[in-house]
Design a protein around this motif. Structure first.
Motif, PDB file in Angstrom:
ATOM      1  N   GLU A   1      -0.603  34.231 -80.924  1.00 34.84           N
ATOM      2  CA  GLU A   1      -0.183  34.766 -82.221  1.00 34.84           C
ATOM      3  C   GLU A   1       0.746  35.953 -82.044  1.00 34.84           C
ATOM      4  O   GLU A   1       0.650  36.694 -81.075  1.00 34.84           O
ATOM      5  N   THR A   2       1.646  36.121 -83.015  1.00 35.32           N
ATOM      6  CA  THR A   2       2.511  37.295 -83.061  1.00 35.32           C
ATOM      7  C   THR A   2       2.466  37.893 -84.460  1.00 35.32           C
ATOM      8  O   THR A   2       2.021  37.243 -85.401  1.00 35.32           O
ATOM      9  N   SER A   3       2.952  39.114 -84.582  1.00 33.67           N
ATOM     10  CA  SER A   3       2.959  39.800 -85.877  1.00 33.67           C
ATOM     11  C   SER A   3       4.376  39.989 -86.397  1.00 33.67           C
ATOM     12  O   SER A   3       4.652  40.937 -87.117  1.00 33.67           O
ATOM     13  N   GLU A   4       5.280  39.064 -86.053  1.00 33.63           N
ATOM     14  CA  GLU A   4       6.688  39.203 -86.432  1.00 33.63           C
ATOM     15  C   GLU A   4       6.910  39.328 -87.932  1.00 33.63           C
ATOM     16  O   GLU A   4       7.868  39.952 -88.364  1.00 33.63           O
ATOM     17  N   ASP A   5       6.061  38.712 -88.722  1.00 30.15           N
ATOM     18  CA  ASP A   5       6.252  38.722 -90.170  1.00 30.15           C
ATOM     19  C   ASP A   5       5.567  39.900 -90.859  1.00 30.15           C
ATOM     20  O   ASP A   5       5.549  39.973 -92.076  1.00 30.15           O
ATOM     21  N   SER A   6       5.006  40.817 -90.084  1.00 28.78           N
ATOM     22  CA  SER A   6       4.293  41.962 -90.649  1.00 28.78           C
ATOM     23  C   SER A   6       4.927  43.260 -90.168  1.00 28.78           C
ATOM     24  O   SER A   6       5.332  43.359 -89.017  1.00 28.78           O
ATOM     25  N   PRO A   7       4.978  44.255 -91.031  1.00 27.68           N
ATOM     26  CA  PRO A   7       5.477  45.546 -90.561  1.00 27.68           C
ATOM     27  C   PRO A   7       4.461  46.171 -89.605  1.00 27.68           C
ATOM     28  O   PRO A   7       3.256  45.951 -89.732  1.00 27.68           O
ATOM     29  N   CYS A   8       4.938  46.941 -88.656  1.00 26.77           N
ATOM     30  CA  CYS A   8       4.047  47.596 -87.688  1.00 26.77           C
ATOM     31  C   CYS A   8       3.001  48.441 -88.406  1.00 26.77           C
ATOM     32  O   CYS A   8       1.862  48.563 -87.957  1.00 26.77           O
TER      33      CYS A   8
END
Length: 131
Positions: free
Chosen positions: A76-83
């Protein structure tokens, strides 16, 4: 005639949407600091694509990580979420690593480990008017 116009309009809207998604990260030139109420420095200069090309980073999860059970997820990655969704500006019970520290650990940590890239404040955060 109306049906053709409607189909054309939908096709153009779909194309525009896909292009916007495709260029979202590519257009990125700075790491926004807008989440901070009183930023201590200017936004960090960061040309997303050219940085990743020159650093040979292909795994988006390196920076856009998801932590599960104390470890980085391999799938999984968090590319679609702001840090700031996982790293709040200040420490809290649900956000143990504040945003500024998370940025510095990730960016400076990698630069120090690879002996490449900026590590001093002004190298990433220019005074206003400088680039």
């Amino acid at each position: 005639m109306m049906q053709r116009t409607a189909i054309l309009a939908m096709a153009l809207a779909g194309s525009a949407f896909c292009m916007a998604l495709g260029f979202a990260q590519e257009d990125m030139q700075t790491v926004s600091n807008s989440v901070f109420s009183r930023p201590a420095r200017s936004a960090a200069l960061f040309a997303h694509d050219s940085h990743n090309e020159s650093a040979a980073i292909e795994d988006c999860g390196i920076c856009h990580h998801v932590i599960e059970n104390g470890r980085r997820s391999e799938t999984e990655t968090s590319e679609d979420s702001p840090c700031s969704e996982c790293h709040a500006p200040l420490v809290s019970g649900t956000h143990p690593i504040p945003l500024r520290r998370a940025y510095h650990l990730r960016c400076k940590g990698c630069h120090l480990a690879s002996n490449a890239g900026p590590v001093m404040c002004a190298e990433c955060h220019p005074r206003s008017g400088q680039k």
